[in-house]
Write a protein that holds these residues in place. Structure first.
Motif, PDB file in Angstrom:
ATOM      1  N   LEU A  65       0.836  -1.209   0.000  1.00  0.00           N
ATOM      2  CA  LEU A  65       0.000   0.000   0.000  1.00  0.00           C
ATOM      3  C   LEU A  65       0.867   1.254   0.000  1.00  0.00           C
ATOM      4  O   LEU A  65       0.563   2.235  -0.687  1.00  0.00           O
ATOM      5  N   LEU A  66       1.960   1.227   0.749  1.00  0.00           N
ATOM      6  CA  LEU A  66       2.851   2.387   0.787  1.00  0.00           C
ATOM      7  C   LEU A  66       3.424   2.716  -0.586  1.00  0.00           C
ATOM      8  O   LEU A  66       3.767   3.875  -0.864  1.00  0.00           O
ATOM      9  N   GLN A  67       3.533   1.716  -1.452  1.00  0.00           N
ATOM     10  CA  GLN A  67       4.116   1.922  -2.776  1.00  0.00           C
ATOM     11  C   GLN A  67       3.080   2.285  -3.841  1.00  0.00           C
ATOM     12  O   GLN A  67       3.442   2.525  -4.997  1.00  0.00           O
ATOM     13  N   ASP A  68       1.818   2.344  -3.464  1.00  0.00           N
ATOM     14  CA  ASP A  68       0.769   2.687  -4.428  1.00  0.00           C
ATOM     15  C   ASP A  68       0.898   4.158  -4.815  1.00  0.00           C
ATOM     16  O   ASP A  68       0.702   5.045  -3.973  1.00  0.00           O
ATOM     17  N   PRO A  69       1.206   4.469  -6.084  1.00  0.00           N
ATOM     18  CA  PRO A  69       1.421   5.857  -6.483  1.00  0.00           C
ATOM     19  C   PRO A  69       0.146   6.696  -6.537  1.00  0.00           C
ATOM     20  O   PRO A  69       0.211   7.928  -6.631  1.00  0.00           O
ATOM     21  N   ASP A  70      -1.000   6.041  -6.467  1.00  0.00           N
ATOM     22  CA  ASP A  70      -2.270   6.755  -6.569  1.00  0.00           C
ATOM     23  C   ASP A  70      -2.862   7.116  -5.204  1.00  0.00           C
ATOM     24  O   ASP A  70      -4.012   7.565  -5.125  1.00  0.00           O
ATOM     25  N   ILE A  71      -2.088   6.918  -4.135  1.00  0.00           N
ATOM     26  CA  ILE A  71      -2.543   7.240  -2.785  1.00  0.00           C
ATOM     27  C   ILE A  71      -1.855   8.524  -2.319  1.00  0.00           C
ATOM     28  O   ILE A  71      -0.636   8.643  -2.361  1.00  0.00           O
ATOM     29  N   ASP A  72      -2.666   9.494  -1.878  1.00  0.00           N
ATOM     30  CA  ASP A  72      -2.117  10.746  -1.343  1.00  0.00           C
ATOM     31  C   ASP A  72      -1.857  10.669   0.156  1.00  0.00           C
ATOM     32  O   ASP A  72      -0.875  11.231   0.650  1.00  0.00           O
ATOM     33  N   LEU A  82       2.380  -0.139  16.986  1.00  0.00           N
ATOM     34  CA  LEU A  82       2.844  -0.070  15.602  1.00  0.00           C
ATOM     35  C   LEU A  82       2.684   1.321  14.982  1.00  0.00           C
ATOM     36  O   LEU A  82       3.132   1.550  13.849  1.00  0.00           O
ATOM     37  N   HIS A  83       2.068   2.238  15.691  1.00  0.00           N
ATOM     38  CA  HIS A  83       1.748   3.542  15.107  1.00  0.00           C
ATOM     39  C   HIS A  83       2.985   4.295  14.643  1.00  0.00           C
ATOM     40  O   HIS A  83       3.057   4.757  13.490  1.00  0.00           O
ATOM     41  N   ALA A  84       3.955   4.450  15.526  1.00  0.00           N
ATOM     42  CA  ALA A  84       5.131   5.264  15.188  1.00  0.00           C
ATOM     43  C   ALA A  84       5.889   4.664  14.011  1.00  0.00           C
ATOM     44  O   ALA A  84       6.278   5.377  13.073  1.00  0.00           O
ATOM     45  N   GLN A  85       6.099   3.367  14.058  1.00  0.00           N
ATOM     46  CA  GLN A  85       6.861   2.679  12.998  1.00  0.00           C
ATOM     47  C   GLN A  85       6.263   2.916  11.621  1.00  0.00           C
ATOM     48  O   GLN A  85       6.971   3.280  10.666  1.00  0.00           O
ATOM     49  N   TRP A  86       4.954   2.730  11.509  1.00  0.00           N
ATOM     50  CA  TRP A  86       4.328   2.821  10.192  1.00  0.00           C
ATOM     51  C   TRP A  86       4.023   4.261   9.794  1.00  0.00           C
ATOM     52  O   TRP A  86       3.954   4.567   8.587  1.00  0.00           O
ATOM     53  N   ALA A  87       3.853   5.142  10.761  1.00  0.00           N
ATOM     54  CA  ALA A  87       3.710   6.569  10.426  1.00  0.00           C
ATOM     55  C   ALA A  87       4.988   7.079   9.782  1.00  0.00           C
ATOM     56  O   ALA A  87       4.955   7.805   8.770  1.00  0.00           O
ATOM     57  N   ILE A  88       6.120   6.686  10.340  1.00  0.00           N
ATOM     58  CA  ILE A  88       7.411   7.083   9.777  1.00  0.00           C
ATOM     59  C   ILE A  88       7.605   6.470   8.389  1.00  0.00           C
ATOM     60  O   ILE A  88       8.002   7.157   7.439  1.00  0.00           O
ATOM     61  N   ALA A  89       7.299   5.185   8.261  1.00  0.00           N
ATOM     62  CA  ALA A  89       7.457   4.514   6.965  1.00  0.00           C
ATOM     63  C   ALA A  89       6.574   5.148   5.894  1.00  0.00           C
ATOM     64  O   ALA A  89       6.982   5.301   4.737  1.00  0.00           O
ATOM     65  N   ALA A  93       7.640   7.159   2.448  1.00  0.00           N
ATOM     66  CA  ALA A  93       7.149   6.713   1.139  1.00  0.00           C
ATOM     67  C   ALA A  93       6.386   7.825   0.417  1.00  0.00           C
ATOM     68  O   ALA A  93       5.824   7.589  -0.657  1.00  0.00           O
ATOM     69  N   GLY A  94       6.360   9.018   1.000  1.00  0.00           N
ATOM     70  CA  GLY A  94       5.721  10.159   0.357  1.00  0.00           C
ATOM     71  C   GLY A  94       4.230  10.280   0.588  1.00  0.00           C
ATOM     72  O   GLY A  94       3.526  10.926  -0.207  1.00  0.00           O
ATOM     73  N   LYS A  95       3.739   9.692   1.688  1.00  0.00           N
ATOM     74  CA  LYS A  95       2.309   9.759   1.994  1.00  0.00           C
ATOM     75  C   LYS A  95       2.072  10.667   3.204  1.00  0.00           C
ATOM     76  O   LYS A  95       2.824  10.632   4.179  1.00  0.00           O
ATOM     77  N   HIS A  96       1.001  11.445   3.138  1.00  0.00           N
ATOM     78  CA  HIS A  96       0.534  12.160   4.317  1.00  0.00           C
ATOM     79  C   HIS A  96      -0.120  11.141   5.248  1.00  0.00           C
ATOM     80  O   HIS A  96      -0.606  10.098   4.802  1.00  0.00           O
ATOM     81  N   VAL A  97      -0.176  11.451   6.556  1.00  0.00           N
ATOM     82  CA  VAL A  97      -0.610  10.442   7.527  1.00  0.00           C
ATOM     83  C   VAL A  97      -1.568  11.027   8.559  1.00  0.00           C
ATOM     84  O   VAL A  97      -1.279  12.051   9.195  1.00  0.00           O
ATOM     85  N   LEU A  98      -2.706  10.363   8.713  1.00  0.00           N
ATOM     86  CA  LEU A  98      -3.590  10.578   9.860  1.00  0.00           C
ATOM     87  C   LEU A  98      -3.539   9.297  10.671  1.00  0.00           C
ATOM     88  O   LEU A  98      -3.973   8.240  10.203  1.00  0.00           O
ATOM     89  N   CYS A  99      -2.973   9.378  11.885  1.00  0.00           N
ATOM     90  CA  CYS A  99      -2.741   8.181  12.694  1.00  0.00           C
ATOM     91  C   CYS A  99      -3.651   8.166  13.907  1.00  0.00           C
ATOM     92  O   CYS A  99      -3.803   9.186  14.588  1.00  0.00           O
ATOM     93  N   GLU A 100      -4.223   6.997  14.185  1.00  0.00           N
ATOM     94  CA  GLU A 100      -5.062   6.868  15.371  1.00  0.00           C
ATOM     95  C   GLU A 100      -4.268   7.193  16.639  1.00  0.00           C
ATOM     96  O   GLU A 100      -3.057   7.050  16.697  1.00  0.00           O
TER      97      GLU A 100
END
Length: 335
Positions: A65-72, A82-89, A93-100
């Motif tokens: 999903l992180l590599q999907d170029p059509d995701i903003d 797992l929040h911090a790890q994947w928010a950073i990743a 990967a060039g994605k904006h993030v809204l994290c729980e």
């Protein structure tokens, strides 16, 4: 930066219940954004969720999903640890993030997220949906207008019953427990309402002998201008409420944290008129998750600040950590 008429394309990193039951259906009500993909570590689970919710694309890994170029932007409803790890990743990967919430379980993790945000230029915020609900906007406005007189204190509660050993909220090593799950809400909203940060805190915490998580906590936050106390519990009958006291009146919000998206919300004011009659202020039914996602999408489009920036999250996390220290040490702790 997208134009004002372009929809922000969202992906969901994880098929958690809150995503499937609340956030994704809320997003699908909006004309300003769209959920275009969902990922799970199980491709079967991702496909099932996508088909049930009418989502076009699904992935059997988070990395895909992180590599999907059509995701903003990505919404992250994963278990707390797992929040911090994947928010950073995601930002890398060039994605904006809204994290729980909680976006992290330590100040060190939040600082690492802040460094990544500043390095990548991505938007990131913590998903305190209450910030977007009109009842909280109105409550803060009333306080600022002096309707309560001088603010002196407040009380809050947030409880539910869950003794399922398979539920992630009961897993200590995954950031489970009442304070991280629901205690963050009275901390966040009291800070929002007071408009300042607590100087010190004290707490009593009762741990579950089997799970090791905090199942009941009572806390006091000492703000420069007053006191706020709350109780949160994960093995107590479901209930929520909050009230604030001033020298001239009291403001109550009967459903402060997850009001129904199909029913009117209310604020109750007492003691604010000469006749002392109770006043009820009603708000049209809204879905605060829809408003949260729209506000975040607007921040992406316009470049403005997100509703709950990381600096706010850092303060909230510092309070929760201080509450744990206070309970362990049996004394007041500085935030």
């Amino acid at each position: 930066m997208k134009t004002i008429n372009e929809k922000i394309r969202w992906g969901v990193l994880g098929a958690a219940n809150i995503a499937q039951k609340s956030v994704i259906p809320a997003a699908q009500k909006s004309r300003q954004l769209e959920i275009t993909a969902i990922a799970s570590r199980s491709e079967e689970k991702a496909q099932e969720a996508a088909e049930f919710l009418g989502i076009k694309n699904y992935y059997g890994s988070y990395e895909a999903l992180l590599q999907d170029p059509d995701i903003d932007a990505l919404y992250i409803p994963l278990p707390n640890h797992l929040h911090a790890q994947w928010a950073i990743a995601a930002m890398e990967a060039g994605k904006h993030v809204l994290c729980e919430k909680p976006i992290a379980l330590s100040l060190e993790e939040i600082d690492a997220i802040i460094r990544t945000r500043d390095k990548t230029g991505m938007k990131i915020g913590e998903a305190f949906m209450v910030k977007s609900h009109p009842q909280w906007e109105a409550a803060v406005k009333l306080k600022n207008e002096g309707v309560l007189g001088t603010l002196t204190g407040g009380q809050g509660s947030f409880t539910y019953y869950n003794d399922n050993p398979q539920n992630v909220r009961n897993m200590y090593n995954k950031g489970g427990g009442g304070l991280w799950d629901i205690g963050v809400y009275p901390v966040f909203t009291s800070r929002l309402f007071f408009g300042e940060e607590p100087e010190s805190v004290c707490a009593i915490v009762e741990s579950d002998p089997q799970f090791g998580i905090d199942r009941l906590a009572s806390a006091i936050l000492k703000f420069p201008s007053g006191q706020f106390s709350f109780i949160c519990g994960t093995q107590t009958n479901s209930y929520q409420h909050i009230r604030f006291f001033g020298t001239k009146g009291t403001l109550e919000i009967p459903m402060p944290f997850n009001p129904s998206p199909t029913e009117k919300a209310t604020i109750l004011l007492s003691g604010t008129k000469a006749d002392k009659q109770l006043q009820t202020i009603s708000f049209d039914a809204v879905d605060q998750y829809t408003l949260e996602l729209e506000a975040f999408s607007e921040a992406i489009r316009t470049g403005r600040e997100v509703p709950v920036p990381l600096e706010n999250s850092r303060h909230n996390t510092a309070v929760i950590l201080a509450l744990f220290r206070a309970a362990e040490q049996g004394k007041w702790e500085t935030v």
